[in-house]
Scaffold this motif. Sequence first.
Motif, PDB file in Angstrom:
ATOM      1  N   THR A  39       0.833  -1.201   0.000  1.00 25.48           N
ATOM      2  CA  THR A  39       0.000   0.000   0.000  1.00 25.48           C
ATOM      3  C   THR A  39       0.870   1.255   0.000  1.00 25.48           C
ATOM      4  OG1 THR A  39      -1.714  -1.212   1.182  1.00 25.48           O
ATOM      5  CG2 THR A  39      -1.887   1.169   1.210  1.00 25.48           C
ATOM      6  N   GLY A  40       1.970   1.223   0.755  1.00 31.85           N
ATOM      7  CA  GLY A  40       2.887   2.364   0.780  1.00 31.85           C
ATOM      8  C   GLY A  40       3.489   2.642  -0.588  1.00 31.85           C
ATOM      9  N   GLN A  41       3.901   1.585  -1.286  1.00 33.01           N
ATOM     10  CA  GLN A  41       4.458   1.752  -2.635  1.00 33.01           C
ATOM     11  C   GLN A  41       3.387   2.278  -3.596  1.00 33.01           C
ATOM     12  OE1 GLN A  41       5.734  -2.331  -2.931  1.00 33.01           O
ATOM     13  NE2 GLN A  41       7.902  -1.775  -2.709  1.00 33.01           N
ATOM     14  N   LEU A  42       2.179   1.745  -3.454  1.00 28.54           N
ATOM     15  CA  LEU A  42       1.068   2.193  -4.301  1.00 28.54           C
ATOM     16  C   LEU A  42       0.830   3.690  -4.110  1.00 28.54           C
ATOM     17  CD1 LEU A  42      -1.353   1.769  -6.189  1.00 28.54           C
ATOM     18  CD2 LEU A  42      -2.666   1.042  -4.169  1.00 28.54           C
ATOM     19  N   HIS A  43       0.760   4.140  -2.863  1.00 28.19           N
ATOM     20  CA  HIS A  43       0.521   5.567  -2.592  1.00 28.19           C
ATOM     21  C   HIS A  43       1.669   6.431  -3.112  1.00 28.19           C
ATOM     22  CE1 HIS A  43      -3.272   5.540  -0.504  1.00 28.19           C
ATOM     23  NE2 HIS A  43      -2.891   4.435   0.118  1.00 28.19           N
ATOM     24  N   HIS A  44       2.878   5.938  -3.035  1.00 27.31           N
ATOM     25  CA  HIS A  44       4.028   6.667  -3.579  1.00 27.31           C
ATOM     26  C   HIS A  44       3.829   6.906  -5.081  1.00 27.31           C
ATOM     27  CE1 HIS A  44       8.138   7.683  -4.725  1.00 27.31           C
ATOM     28  NE2 HIS A  44       8.111   6.674  -5.583  1.00 27.31           N
ATOM     29  N   HIS A  45       3.475   5.851  -5.808  1.00 33.25           N
ATOM     30  CA  HIS A  45       3.273   5.977  -7.255  1.00 33.25           C
ATOM     31  C   HIS A  45       2.056   6.836  -7.585  1.00 33.25           C
ATOM     32  CE1 HIS A  45       6.530   3.344  -8.345  1.00 33.25           C
ATOM     33  NE2 HIS A  45       6.060   2.369  -7.573  1.00 33.25           N
ATOM     34  N   LEU A  46       0.994   6.707  -6.812  1.00 35.84           N
ATOM     35  CA  LEU A  46      -0.198   7.537  -7.036  1.00 35.84           C
ATOM     36  C   LEU A  46       0.143   9.016  -6.860  1.00 35.84           C
ATOM     37  CD1 LEU A  46      -2.894   5.387  -5.195  1.00 35.84           C
ATOM     38  CD2 LEU A  46      -2.790   5.830  -7.665  1.00 35.84           C
ATOM     39  N   ARG A  47       0.914   9.352  -5.823  1.00 39.27           N
ATOM     40  CA  ARG A  47       1.306  10.747  -5.601  1.00 39.27           C
ATOM     41  C   ARG A  47       2.110  11.302  -6.779  1.00 39.27           C
ATOM     42  NH1 ARG A  47       1.913   8.934  -0.357  1.00 39.27           N
ATOM     43  NH2 ARG A  47       4.148   8.594  -0.588  1.00 39.27           N
TER      44      ARG A  47
ATOM     45  N   SER B 150      -7.495  12.994  -8.057  1.00 36.32           N
ATOM     46  CA  SER B 150      -8.299  12.349  -7.033  1.00 36.32           C
ATOM     47  C   SER B 150      -9.745  12.779  -7.243  1.00 36.32           C
ATOM     48  CB  SER B 150      -7.818  12.766  -5.643  1.00 36.32           C
ATOM     49  OG  SER B 150      -8.654  12.202  -4.659  1.00 36.32           O
ATOM     50  N   THR B 151     -10.638  11.797  -7.360  1.00 38.22           N
ATOM     51  CA  THR B 151     -12.054  12.105  -7.579  1.00 38.22           C
ATOM     52  C   THR B 151     -12.854  11.982  -6.295  1.00 38.22           C
ATOM     53  OG1 THR B 151     -12.489   9.815  -8.220  1.00 38.22           O
ATOM     54  CG2 THR B 151     -11.957  11.376  -9.990  1.00 38.22           C
ATOM     55  N   GLY B 152     -12.194  11.716  -5.224  1.00 36.11           N
ATOM     56  CA  GLY B 152     -12.826  11.538  -3.924  1.00 36.11           C
ATOM     57  C   GLY B 152     -11.865  10.752  -3.064  1.00 36.11           C
ATOM     58  N   ARG B 153     -12.206  10.573  -1.846  1.00 39.32           N
ATOM     59  CA  ARG B 153     -11.313   9.891  -0.911  1.00 39.32           C
ATOM     60  C   ARG B 153     -10.973   8.491  -1.416  1.00 39.32           C
ATOM     61  NH1 ARG B 153     -10.015  10.668   4.645  1.00 39.32           N
ATOM     62  NH2 ARG B 153      -9.544   8.668   5.617  1.00 39.32           N
ATOM     63  N   GLY B 154      -9.712   8.304  -1.826  1.00 42.66           N
ATOM     64  CA  GLY B 154      -9.247   6.993  -2.268  1.00 42.66           C
ATOM     65  C   GLY B 154      -9.725   6.567  -3.635  1.00 42.66           C
ATOM     66  N   HIS B 155     -10.208   7.501  -4.439  1.00 42.40           N
ATOM     67  CA  HIS B 155     -10.659   7.196  -5.800  1.00 42.40           C
ATOM     68  C   HIS B 155      -9.910   8.096  -6.782  1.00 42.40           C
ATOM     69  CE1 HIS B 155     -13.881   5.266  -3.578  1.00 42.40           C
ATOM     70  NE2 HIS B 155     -14.122   4.578  -4.676  1.00 42.40           N
ATOM     71  N   TYR B 156      -9.568   7.515  -7.932  1.00 41.29           N
ATOM     72  CA  TYR B 156      -8.718   8.222  -8.890  1.00 41.29           C
ATOM     73  C   TYR B 156      -9.272   8.087 -10.302  1.00 41.29           C
ATOM     74  CZ  TYR B 156      -5.711   7.909  -4.867  1.00 41.29           C
ATOM     75  OH  TYR B 156      -5.218   8.001  -3.600  1.00 41.29           O
ATOM     76  N   ALA B 157      -8.897   9.057 -11.125  1.00 45.87           N
ATOM     77  CA  ALA B 157      -9.271   9.028 -12.544  1.00 45.87           C
ATOM     78  C   ALA B 157      -8.174   9.726 -13.334  1.00 45.87           C
ATOM     79  CB  ALA B 157     -10.604   9.726 -12.774  1.00 45.87           C
ATOM     80  N   ILE B 158      -8.107   9.394 -14.599  1.00 49.69           N
ATOM     81  CA  ILE B 158      -7.225  10.119 -15.508  1.00 49.69           C
ATOM     82  C   ILE B 158      -8.014  11.328 -15.992  1.00 49.69           C
ATOM     83  CG2 ILE B 158      -5.972  10.020 -17.695  1.00 49.69           C
ATOM     84  CD1 ILE B 158      -5.660   6.976 -17.180  1.00 49.69           C
ATOM     85  N   PRO B 159      -7.484  12.540 -15.839  1.00 52.99           N
ATOM     86  CA  PRO B 159      -8.218  13.724 -16.298  1.00 52.99           C
ATOM     87  C   PRO B 159      -8.547  13.623 -17.790  1.00 52.99           C
ATOM     88  CG  PRO B 159      -6.279  14.359 -15.020  1.00 52.99           C
ATOM     89  CD  PRO B 159      -6.184  12.879 -15.260  1.00 52.99           C
ATOM     90  N   ALA B 160      -9.729  14.066 -18.156  1.00 56.30           N
ATOM     91  CA  ALA B 160     -10.187  13.967 -19.549  1.00 56.30           C
ATOM     92  C   ALA B 160      -9.165  14.487 -20.563  1.00 56.30           C
ATOM     93  CB  ALA B 160     -11.527  14.681 -19.711  1.00 56.30           C
ATOM     94  N   PRO B 161      -8.514  15.650 -20.315  1.00 55.61           N
ATOM     95  CA  PRO B 161      -7.550  16.132 -21.315  1.00 55.61           C
ATOM     96  C   PRO B 161      -6.281  15.289 -21.416  1.00 55.61           C
ATOM     97  CG  PRO B 161      -8.215  17.911 -19.828  1.00 55.61           C
ATOM     98  CD  PRO B 161      -8.765  16.642 -19.274  1.00 55.61           C
ATOM     99  N   ARG B 162      -6.134  14.292 -20.549  1.00 62.82           N
ATOM    100  CA  ARG B 162      -4.938  13.443 -20.577  1.00 62.82           C
ATOM    101  C   ARG B 162      -5.189  12.068 -21.190  1.00 62.82           C
ATOM    102  NH1 ARG B 162       0.241  15.187 -19.085  1.00 62.82           N
ATOM    103  NH2 ARG B 162       0.014  16.945 -17.702  1.00 62.82           N
ATOM    104  N   VAL B 163      -6.443  11.669 -21.373  1.00 58.74           N
ATOM    105  CA  VAL B 163      -6.742  10.309 -21.835  1.00 58.74           C
ATOM    106  C   VAL B 163      -6.182  10.064 -23.235  1.00 58.74           C
ATOM    107  CG1 VAL B 163      -8.583   8.680 -22.431  1.00 58.74           C
ATOM    108  CG2 VAL B 163      -8.758  10.037 -20.340  1.00 58.74           C
TER     109      VAL B 163
END
Length: 167
Positions: free
Chosen positions: A124-132, A142-155
């Motif tokens: 989990t620590g490694q995952l959070h490092h990469h997410l940051r 971050s789309t909410g607590r613990g939820h993520y998305a790729i921003p539309a202009p980046r897809v």
Amino acid sequence: MESDTKRIEGKLDRIVDLLESNAGARELVARSQEKFWALEGLRERIEDNAGNVMIVGAVGLPTGETYDWQQAESVTTALQLEWSDLSDVLGALGHPIRLLILQNIVSGTRSTPQLAAIPELGTTGQLHHHLRLLIAAGWLTSTGRGHYAIPAPRVVPLLAILLAANR
């Protein structure tokens, strides 16, 4: 007489085959001319003799989301960018775990618990490092607590980078 009829039928069959193959050849030529339809449209709009670069895409994801995107810039402008300033944005894509995270998120696995359940993503620590790092580089939001998305202009740009890397 019967053999003449068969001979004529055979010749007619060969003529039909040739005509069909010519029609196929014409279709192939037409398709090859259509191959660069986007490029031809771009060329019609170029104002700078140096040319333009364009990223364009109409994307339907497995999640049901759709993205239509186009971005164009003159070559002159692209060459004048501070390329070294983009190293963090591009560098964030340079790690296999981060690419795996993005691949899972674009496919619909979007919460920390779902991502943490993927063994290849590490602790989990490694995952959070990469997410940051992905958030800091603008590849994730971050789309909410613990939820993520790729921003539309980046897809579409992300998919274009991956396709370019796969050449």
